[in-house]
Scaffold this motif. Structure first.
Motif, PDB file in Angstrom:
ATOM      1  N   GLY A  81      41.071  78.322  83.033  1.00  0.00           N
ATOM      2  CA  GLY A  81      40.186  78.915  84.032  1.00  0.00           C
ATOM      3  C   GLY A  81      38.784  78.385  83.800  1.00  0.00           C
ATOM      4  O   GLY A  81      37.788  79.062  84.038  1.00  0.00           O
ATOM      5  N   GLY A 136      36.943  76.399  85.347  1.00  0.00           N
ATOM      6  CA  GLY A 136      36.052  76.283  86.485  1.00  0.00           C
ATOM      7  C   GLY A 136      35.393  77.587  86.883  1.00  0.00           C
ATOM      8  O   GLY A 136      34.689  77.649  87.889  1.00  0.00           O
ATOM      9  N   SER A 137      35.584  78.635  86.092  1.00  0.00           N
ATOM     10  CA  SER A 137      34.980  79.934  86.382  1.00  0.00           C
ATOM     11  C   SER A 137      33.463  79.858  86.310  1.00  0.00           C
ATOM     12  O   SER A 137      32.895  79.117  85.502  1.00  0.00           O
ATOM     13  N   THR A 175      31.833  80.305  82.795  1.00  0.00           N
ATOM     14  CA  THR A 175      31.896  79.329  81.709  1.00  0.00           C
ATOM     15  C   THR A 175      30.537  79.054  81.061  1.00  0.00           C
ATOM     16  O   THR A 175      30.455  78.936  79.830  1.00  0.00           O
ATOM     17  N   ASP A 180      41.935  73.826  84.579  1.00  0.00           N
ATOM     18  CA  ASP A 180      42.017  74.584  85.826  1.00  0.00           C
ATOM     19  C   ASP A 180      43.152  74.023  86.680  1.00  0.00           C
ATOM     20  O   ASP A 180      43.845  73.085  86.253  1.00  0.00           O
ATOM     21  N   GLY A 194      40.974  74.621  91.935  1.00  0.00           N
ATOM     22  CA  GLY A 194      39.726  74.847  91.231  1.00  0.00           C
ATOM     23  C   GLY A 194      39.081  73.588  90.693  1.00  0.00           C
ATOM     24  O   GLY A 194      38.109  73.672  89.925  1.00  0.00           O
ATOM     25  N   ARG A 195      39.600  72.419  91.107  1.00  0.00           N
ATOM     26  CA  ARG A 195      39.106  71.150  90.565  1.00  0.00           C
ATOM     27  C   ARG A 195      37.607  70.973  90.768  1.00  0.00           C
ATOM     28  O   ARG A 195      36.870  70.642  89.840  1.00  0.00           O
ATOM     29  N   MET A 250      35.551  73.214  88.598  1.00  0.00           N
ATOM     30  CA  MET A 250      35.649  72.809  87.196  1.00  0.00           C
ATOM     31  C   MET A 250      34.769  71.597  86.924  1.00  0.00           C
ATOM     32  O   MET A 250      34.087  71.527  85.885  1.00  0.00           O
ATOM     33  N   PHE A 301      41.204  83.129  83.984  1.00  0.00           N
ATOM     34  CA  PHE A 301      41.625  82.590  85.274  1.00  0.00           C
ATOM     35  C   PHE A 301      41.918  83.696  86.281  1.00  0.00           C
ATOM     36  O   PHE A 301      42.105  84.864  85.924  1.00  0.00           O
TER      37      PHE A 301
END
Length: 463
Positions: A12, A14-15, A18, A41, A45-46, A49, A89
């Protein structure tokens, strides 16, 4: 013997949280020497991220430490040799949370990320995924610790222990950290002068407070709250507890207790937002969009203040301090989800609870809290058994068990309306609920659909 540098894998990655995590690691580098950090991710979510990963690298580059941030969509590439795997995530992204909120609210019942119908469906989507992560960890990093921040954190963590048979796991929440940071000043004390004891479940705990002479000062904290000196997380509406009820409890409740102690008022507030500015998830989507615009700035190499609006303040104080305490065997007091083992005698020893614990290389050693008074004991036992039903339904896809969980949950009226909401949410989330495939096919054959007005709203939002 000198300990080896640490490899962190964040699933996860790309949260928007982070950067909070990276900031926490940088602050603790002298205690937790990280050699590499992997962000993982999914395809959806690319983009996020890549944005947050570039910012994370800028944050490390601005520090005195040489840490490489890697990014991948394949967690099996990231996991080999990991020392700690953190999970943050959201299956279905925020779009799924919008459905969790809007469908129940359209029937006049609470839709929320970890409470009520929405919280149970987040568990249904999430638990199978966390169990698949554990299977990969067993193969690729069998000595790693799993540090779970994915909501509903208590049920997700318990499922790892109960169904994943993985004991090197703790569940975390920023809410207790916030209380321990905010309350001392509200009663004119320094945090070092107070001793906290927490007991309950994730987003459903209480705590007592003592001074270092052993005198209980919980009443002072309650009075400070009633005087408006203690608030709570940014993501929970700040409606006031009923003073007589709060004083009768004899402990300070988690602010999520507002959904239970003030169910009528909290539901009314949620419906008002549903009909005007949008549900919490819709508001968070706007906040996230603004955050990621900030994160794109090639000159930004620190966590922006706006992140506090997400409700995740102190995330790093929970996650990073736990990791550093395990790595350094410091036996630090941390509030987390772990196996009960008698800390709360009102619950079986094998279930997961959120309690004060001392954390070191062997994991979390829960602090005994003792039995609760009847009212709190009743709440605790009801909520735990509801959680156990949710977890079993998430693993087995048993529709009857899911309906049992809905019937037990205090925020879901039992009967045909509750069943209708269950059925509509199954239809709405069918992409992420393969364990319920047979039930969903049956419901579709019976002509079950999402209520027209909600379906139109979701379509207009591209959901």
């Amino acid at each position: 013997m000198e300990k080896k540098p640490v490899k962190i894998v964040t699933i996860g990655g790309g949260s928007s949280y982070t950067p909070e995590l990276v900031e926490g690691f940088i602050k603790r580098y002298d205690r937790l020497p990280i050699r590499e950090m992997w962000l993982v991710d999914v395809e959806e979510g690319r983009e996020k991220m890549e944005i947050v990963g570039a910012m994370a690298q800028r944050m490390w580059d601005a520090s005195p430490y040489k840490v490489k941030v890697h990014m991948t969509l394949d967690r099996r590439e990231a996991l080999p040799g990991a020392d700690f795997v953190t999970t943050q995530f959201r299956v279905g992204l925020l779009n799924a949370r919008v459905k969790d909120e809007r469908i129940p609210l359209s029937y006049g019942m609470l839709g929320q990320e970890t409470n009520g119908a929405g919280g149970m469906f987040k568990a249904f989507r999430t638990i199978p995924v966390i169990l698949s992560i554990v299977e990969d960890m067993k193969e690729l990093c069998p000595d790693a610790w799993l540090i779970n921040f994915t909501n509903p954190s208590g049920m997700v963590t318990e499922s790892v222990m109960r169904y994943g048979h993985w004991d090197k796991v703790v569940g975390l929440c920023n809410v207790p950290v916030g209380a321990m940071l905010d309350e001392p000043g509200a009663i004119g004390r320094d945090a070092s002068e107070l001793v906290y004891r927490f007991a309950g479940l994730n987003h459903f705990h209480w705590h007592r407070v003592f001074d270092i002479q052993g005198h209980e000062v919980t009443d002072q904290v309650v009075d400070a709250y009633l005087a408006g000196k203690v608030s709570g997380p940014a993501n929970i509406p700040g409606l006031e507890f009923i003073p007589e009820q709060l004083k009768a409890v004899g402990m300070m409740p988690c602010m999520y207790h507002r959904y239970y102690y003030l169910q009528e008022e909290m539901l009314r507030h949620a419906i008002e937002e549903y009909n005007t500015i949008g549900t919490r998830a819709q508001q968070v989507k706007q906040t996230e969009a603004e955050l990621f615009e900030l994160y794109k700035d090639p000159n930004l190499n620190y966590k922006p203040e706006q992140l506090a609006k997400r409700g995740g303040a102190h995330y790093s104080d929970a996650a990073c301090e736990t990791i550093a305490s395990i790595y350094g065997n410091t036996n630090t007091h941390i509030v987390l989800t772990t196996r009960n083992n008698g800390a709360l005698p009102d619950l079986p020893p094998e279930v997961a609870v959120e309690v004060s614990a001392y954390v070191g290389a062997a994991g979390a050693q829960a602090v005994a809290f003792g039995p609760l008074h009847p009212a709190q004991r009743g709440w605790l036992q009801l909520m735990k058994n509801m959680e156990l039903c949710v977890e079993e339904a998430a693993v087995t896809g048993d529709y009857g068990m899911a309906l049992q969980a809905f019937t037990l949950n205090p925020l879901v009226p039992s009967g045909k309306t509750g069943k209708r909401v269950l059925d509509e949410l199954l239809i709405a989330h069918k992409k992420y609920l393969p364990q319920f495939a047979d039930t969903i096919a049956r419901l579709e054959a019976e002509g079950v659909t999402i209520k027209d007005e909600v379906a139109r709203s979701l379509t207009e939002q591209g959901l």
